[in-house]
Design a protein around this motif. Structure first.
Motif, PDB file in Angstrom:
ATOM      1  N   VAL A  54       0.842  -1.197   0.000  1.00 51.35           N
ATOM      2  CA  VAL A  54       0.000   0.000   0.000  1.00 51.35           C
ATOM      3  C   VAL A  54       0.879   1.250   0.000  1.00 51.35           C
ATOM      4  O   VAL A  54       1.821   1.355   0.787  1.00 51.35           O
ATOM      5  CB  VAL A  54      -0.949  -0.005   1.217  1.00 51.35           C
ATOM      6  N   ASP A  55       0.572   2.197  -0.895  1.00 49.72           N
ATOM      7  CA  ASP A  55       1.370   3.427  -1.013  1.00 49.72           C
ATOM      8  C   ASP A  55       0.920   4.517  -0.047  1.00 49.72           C
ATOM      9  O   ASP A  55       1.723   5.341   0.380  1.00 49.72           O
ATOM     10  CB  ASP A  55       1.273   3.975  -2.445  1.00 49.72           C
ATOM     11  N   MET A  56      -0.381   4.549   0.266  1.00 50.24           N
ATOM     12  CA  MET A  56      -0.905   5.623   1.106  1.00 50.24           C
ATOM     13  C   MET A  56      -2.037   5.107   1.984  1.00 50.24           C
ATOM     14  O   MET A  56      -2.895   4.359   1.510  1.00 50.24           O
ATOM     15  CB  MET A  56      -1.407   6.788   0.249  1.00 50.24           C
ATOM     16  N   VAL A  57      -2.027   5.496   3.258  1.00 49.91           N
ATOM     17  CA  VAL A  57      -3.119   5.206   4.183  1.00 49.91           C
ATOM     18  C   VAL A  57      -3.892   6.501   4.409  1.00 49.91           C
ATOM     19  O   VAL A  57      -3.322   7.532   4.790  1.00 49.91           O
ATOM     20  CB  VAL A  57      -2.595   4.667   5.528  1.00 49.91           C
ATOM     21  N   ILE A  58      -5.210   6.450   4.157  1.00 45.15           N
ATOM     22  CA  ILE A  58      -6.066   7.620   4.343  1.00 45.15           C
ATOM     23  C   ILE A  58      -7.052   7.310   5.466  1.00 45.15           C
ATOM     24  O   ILE A  58      -8.043   6.609   5.248  1.00 45.15           O
ATOM     25  CB  ILE A  58      -6.830   7.962   3.049  1.00 45.15           C
ATOM     26  N   PRO A  59      -6.807   7.804   6.680  1.00 45.72           N
ATOM     27  CA  PRO A  59      -7.759   7.570   7.781  1.00 45.72           C
ATOM     28  C   PRO A  59      -9.066   8.297   7.512  1.00 45.72           C
ATOM     29  O   PRO A  59      -9.114   9.277   6.761  1.00 45.72           O
ATOM     30  CB  PRO A  59      -7.045   8.159   9.006  1.00 45.72           C
ATOM     31  N   VAL A  60     -10.136   7.816   8.146  1.00 42.59           N
ATOM     32  CA  VAL A  60     -11.455   8.383   7.908  1.00 42.59           C
ATOM     33  C   VAL A  60     -11.989   9.133   9.121  1.00 42.59           C
ATOM     34  O   VAL A  60     -12.556  10.214   8.995  1.00 42.59           O
ATOM     35  CB  VAL A  60     -12.446   7.278   7.487  1.00 42.59           C
ATOM     36  N   HIS A  61     -11.815   8.571  10.326  1.00 38.67           N
ATOM     37  CA  HIS A  61     -12.424   9.186  11.504  1.00 38.67           C
ATOM     38  C   HIS A  61     -11.320   9.473  12.531  1.00 38.67           C
ATOM     39  O   HIS A  61     -10.187   9.790  12.161  1.00 38.67           O
ATOM     40  CB  HIS A  61     -13.512   8.265  12.057  1.00 38.67           C
ATOM     41  N   GLU A  62     -11.619   9.340  13.809  1.00 39.98           N
ATOM     42  CA  GLU A  62     -10.659   9.726  14.836  1.00 39.98           C
ATOM     43  C   GLU A  62      -9.539   8.713  15.052  1.00 39.98           C
ATOM     44  O   GLU A  62      -8.658   8.934  15.881  1.00 39.98           O
ATOM     45  CB  GLU A  62     -11.391  10.014  16.147  1.00 39.98           C
ATOM     46  N   GLU A  63      -9.562   7.613  14.270  1.00 38.36           N
ATOM     47  CA  GLU A  63      -8.380   6.754  14.267  1.00 38.36           C
ATOM     48  C   GLU A  63      -7.175   7.513  13.715  1.00 38.36           C
ATOM     49  O   GLU A  63      -6.031   7.076  13.854  1.00 38.36           O
ATOM     50  CB  GLU A  63      -8.638   5.484  13.464  1.00 38.36           C
ATOM     51  N   THR A  64      -7.426   8.670  13.092  1.00 41.76           N
ATOM     52  CA  THR A  64      -6.339   9.529  12.615  1.00 41.76           C
ATOM     53  C   THR A  64      -5.367   9.834  13.737  1.00 41.76           C
ATOM     54  O   THR A  64      -4.143   9.748  13.564  1.00 41.76           O
ATOM     55  CB  THR A  64      -6.920  10.844  12.045  1.00 41.76           C
TER      56      THR A  64
ATOM     57  N   LEU B  59       1.426   8.224   5.213  1.00 39.72           N
ATOM     58  CA  LEU B  59       0.249   8.382   6.060  1.00 39.72           C
ATOM     59  C   LEU B  59      -0.325   9.765   5.795  1.00 39.72           C
ATOM     60  O   LEU B  59       0.348  10.776   6.001  1.00 39.72           O
ATOM     61  CB  LEU B  59       0.619   8.230   7.538  1.00 39.72           C
ATOM     62  N   PHE B  60      -1.566   9.817   5.329  1.00 42.10           N
ATOM     63  CA  PHE B  60      -2.153  11.093   4.944  1.00 42.10           C
ATOM     64  C   PHE B  60      -2.710  11.796   6.175  1.00 42.10           C
ATOM     65  O   PHE B  60      -3.925  11.807   6.449  1.00 42.10           O
ATOM     66  CB  PHE B  60      -3.238  10.891   3.895  1.00 42.10           C
ATOM     67  N   LEU B  61      -1.796  12.389   6.929  1.00 45.05           N
ATOM     68  CA  LEU B  61      -2.141  13.098   8.160  1.00 45.05           C
ATOM     69  C   LEU B  61      -0.952  13.952   8.571  1.00 45.05           C
ATOM     70  O   LEU B  61       0.112  13.900   7.950  1.00 45.05           O
ATOM     71  CB  LEU B  61      -2.519  12.112   9.266  1.00 45.05           C
ATOM     72  N   SER B  62      -1.124  14.737   9.613  1.00 44.78           N
ATOM     73  CA  SER B  62      -0.061  15.575  10.155  1.00 44.78           C
ATOM     74  C   SER B  62       0.545  14.918  11.389  1.00 44.78           C
ATOM     75  O   SER B  62       0.062  13.886  11.862  1.00 44.78           O
ATOM     76  CB  SER B  62      -0.608  16.966  10.507  1.00 44.78           C
ATOM     77  N   ASP B  63       1.593  15.524  11.908  1.00 49.13           N
ATOM     78  CA  ASP B  63       2.200  15.030  13.138  1.00 49.13           C
ATOM     79  C   ASP B  63       1.170  15.025  14.268  1.00 49.13           C
ATOM     80  O   ASP B  63       0.258  15.856  14.285  1.00 49.13           O
ATOM     81  CB  ASP B  63       3.392  15.900  13.548  1.00 49.13           C
ATOM     82  N   PHE B  64       1.363  14.132  15.220  1.00 48.15           N
ATOM     83  CA  PHE B  64       0.376  14.000  16.298  1.00 48.15           C
ATOM     84  C   PHE B  64       0.172  15.307  17.051  1.00 48.15           C
ATOM     85  O   PHE B  64      -0.961  15.641  17.418  1.00 48.15           O
ATOM     86  CB  PHE B  64       0.795  12.897  17.276  1.00 48.15           C
ATOM     87  N   ASP B  65       1.234  16.066  17.306  1.00 47.20           N
ATOM     88  CA  ASP B  65       1.089  17.309  18.069  1.00 47.20           C
ATOM     89  C   ASP B  65       0.131  18.276  17.366  1.00 47.20           C
ATOM     90  O   ASP B  65      -0.687  18.940  18.014  1.00 47.20           O
ATOM     91  CB  ASP B  65       2.455  17.969  18.267  1.00 47.20           C
ATOM     92  N   ILE B  66       0.222  18.363  16.033  1.00 43.91           N
ATOM     93  CA  ILE B  66      -0.678  19.239  15.287  1.00 43.91           C
ATOM     94  C   ILE B  66      -2.098  18.673  15.302  1.00 43.91           C
ATOM     95  O   ILE B  66      -3.074  19.387  15.561  1.00 43.91           O
ATOM     96  CB  ILE B  66      -0.181  19.405  13.836  1.00 43.91           C
ATOM     97  N   GLU B  67      -2.222  17.374  15.015  1.00 46.32           N
ATOM     98  CA  GLU B  67      -3.541  16.733  15.007  1.00 46.32           C
ATOM     99  C   GLU B  67      -4.244  16.929  16.350  1.00 46.32           C
ATOM    100  O   GLU B  67      -5.421  17.281  16.417  1.00 46.32           O
ATOM    101  CB  GLU B  67      -3.396  15.230  14.716  1.00 46.32           C
ATOM    102  N   ASN B  68      -3.514  16.704  17.432  1.00 46.09           N
ATOM    103  CA  ASN B  68      -4.119  16.761  18.757  1.00 46.09           C
ATOM    104  C   ASN B  68      -4.526  18.186  19.132  1.00 46.09           C
ATOM    105  O   ASN B  68      -5.599  18.408  19.705  1.00 46.09           O
ATOM    106  CB  ASN B  68      -3.145  16.211  19.795  1.00 46.09           C
ATOM    107  N   ARG B  69      -3.685  19.166  18.785  1.00 51.46           N
ATOM    108  CA  ARG B  69      -4.024  20.533  19.174  1.00 51.46           C
ATOM    109  C   ARG B  69      -5.249  21.032  18.422  1.00 51.46           C
ATOM    110  O   ARG B  69      -6.064  21.802  18.965  1.00 51.46           O
ATOM    111  CB  ARG B  69      -2.841  21.466  18.918  1.00 51.46           C
ATOM    112  N   LEU B  70      -5.402  20.600  17.190  1.00 47.01           N
ATOM    113  CA  LEU B  70      -6.579  20.987  16.436  1.00 47.01           C
ATOM    114  C   LEU B  70      -7.825  20.252  16.921  1.00 47.01           C
ATOM    115  O   LEU B  70      -8.927  20.802  16.929  1.00 47.01           O
ATOM    116  CB  LEU B  70      -6.350  20.707  14.946  1.00 47.01           C
ATOM    117  N   HIS B  71      -7.644  19.009  17.342  1.00 41.13           N
ATOM    118  CA  HIS B  71      -8.766  18.170  17.791  1.00 41.13           C
ATOM    119  C   HIS B  71      -9.290  18.624  19.159  1.00 41.13           C
ATOM    120  O   HIS B  71     -10.502  18.703  19.372  1.00 41.13           O
ATOM    121  CB  HIS B  71      -8.287  16.722  17.848  1.00 41.13           C
ATOM    122  N   HIS B  72      -8.391  18.907  20.090  1.00 42.49           N
ATOM    123  CA  HIS B  72      -8.749  19.280  21.461  1.00 42.49           C
ATOM    124  C   HIS B  72      -9.443  20.640  21.442  1.00 42.49           C
ATOM    125  O   HIS B  72      -8.849  21.655  21.082  1.00 42.49           O
ATOM    126  CB  HIS B  72      -7.478  19.338  22.307  1.00 42.49           C
ATOM    127  N   LYS B  73     -10.691  20.687  21.838  1.00 45.79           N
ATOM    128  CA  LYS B  73     -11.507  21.878  21.621  1.00 45.79           C
ATOM    129  C   LYS B  73     -11.023  23.102  22.399  1.00 45.79           C
ATOM    130  O   LYS B  73     -11.133  24.237  21.920  1.00 45.79           O
ATOM    131  CB  LYS B  73     -12.970  21.565  21.926  1.00 45.79           C
TER     132      LYS B  73
END
Length: 362
Positions: free
Chosen positions: A47-57, A73-87
């Motif tokens: 597989v060349d690319m993994v595209i997550p769909v929900h919060e498994e990102t 992996l079609f996503l950003s670093d965890f620190d960026i993902e988490n800061r955007l996710h955390h309301k």
């Protein structure tokens, strides 16, 4: 295309576009096992690319080192993902970037109620939550004795704002938008989980999204929730979902949204958008929830009937009917999950893919 899911009857597995389907452990309850299974599938199938769909990102971002370096992996670093996710942290980020926002505060539990200085009604919700979960409208001075203390997943209080609500969906690479859709909140479960998706052109919102995506250098799928408030139509972003959102369902194969995931080196490439006038709905969701007064957002039942007849279902597609035909089996599996996890139908759709802030390490 290869797809994976933790439920046995995932409707995507029956689509003509899917070559292989693999069942994997539920990421919410077995995150490490899920990522190891996914990494094994990636390696065995080149597989060349993994595209997550929900919060498994978030979970994949935390455990990215499990995946072979040849797979993107079609996503950003965890620190960026988490800061955007955390309301709460997302609202803090807006302040740091100088982006206007409404008053907000962090609330760990009932002991924090006395320190809140809101003089107007405010919304209260978990910092890790999603549209299917309740948003509480609280009056100043309410004791909030019902709040549960959870240091891992606290609450965020936000000044209550009335106005026109919009949601977005974008596909981004390294701070640039390659596909984008904006849709108003017309019909939604409890006013928050959208049931229909009507594409509109809103240049100010698109410009807002483009600005923040560039400033955090985001890669992946992302959605924002907005409210336009007051006579001057002031624009405020309520929260961010750094993952796929239902807005992707407005795109059709003819739009070429698949190209957005691959990216391009052309800086002048036109942003891919849904065709004008697109109006789609989750048909069964509209039948179960859309007609109810809290979901109609002030519309009459007669208007609901007209809108229901005028929208097309997101599952039904000419030449690819198996997902629609087998939808009852898929819903039976979802109902089984609702019973198993003791959650309502709206929460049961993606319950085993949610992430509530639990840190995972190898």
């Amino acid at each position: 295309m290869t797809t994976v899911d933790s439920i046995p009857v995932a409707i995507s597995r029956f689509s003509n576009s899917v070559g292989e389907f693999h069942r994997v452990p539920p990421p919410k309850f077995e995150p490490l096992e899920y990522c190891r299974a996914l990494a094994r599938i990636v390696e065995e199938n080149d597989v060349d690319m993994v595209i997550p769909v929900h919060e498994e990102t978030d979970i994949i971002a935390m455990l990215a080192e499990l995946f072979p370096p040849t797979c993107r992996l079609f996503l950003s670093d965890f620190d960026i993902e988490n800061r955007l996710h955390h309301k709460y942290e997302f609202q803090e980020l807006l302040v740091e970037l100088g982006i206007p926002t409404r008053k907000f505060a962090r609330v760990a539990g009932p002991e924090d109620a006395g320190s809140l200085d809101f003089d107007k009604p405010f919304a209260l919700k978990r910092c890790y939550s999603r549209g299917s979960q309740k948003v509480h409208k609280v009056q100043p001075g309410d004791p909030l004795t019902w709040l549960e203390h959870d240091e891992q997943n606290p609450w965020v209080a936000q000044e209550w704002v009335s106005g026109d609500k919009y949601c977005t969906y974008s596909v981004c690479h390294e701070g640039r938008i390659y596909a984008h859709a904006t849709y108003p909140v017309d019909y939604a479960i409890d006013g928050s989980s959208c049931l229909n998706f009507r594409s509109v052109d809103h240049p100010r919102i698109q410009a807002w999204v483009a600005d923040i995506v560039k400033r955090v250098n985001f890669t992946g799928q992302i959605g924002f929730d907005f409210i336009e408030d007051g006579p001057d139509k002031d624009l405020f972003c309520i929260e961010c979902n750094p993952r796929a959102t239902s807005g992707i369902m407005m795109f059709s194969p003819e739009d070429g949204v698949d190209r957005a995931f691959l990216g391009t080196s052309d800086p002048d490439a036109e942003i891919i958008t849904p065709a004008p006038g697109v109006d789609k709905m989750i048909g069964l969701g509209m039948m179960l929830y859309g007609w109810r007064a809290p979901s109609r957002n002030g519309r009459s039942f007669r208007q609901f009937a007209r809108d229901f007849r005028g929208a097309s279902d997101v599952i039904t597609r000419s030449g690819d009917q198996k997902p629609a035909v087998l939808l009852p089996l898929a819903y039976a599996g979802i109902l089984r999950s609702c019973v198993k996890y003791r959650v309502g139908l709206a929460e049961g759709f993606m319950h085993d893919h949610e992430w509530d802030g639990l840190r995972i390490s190898l």
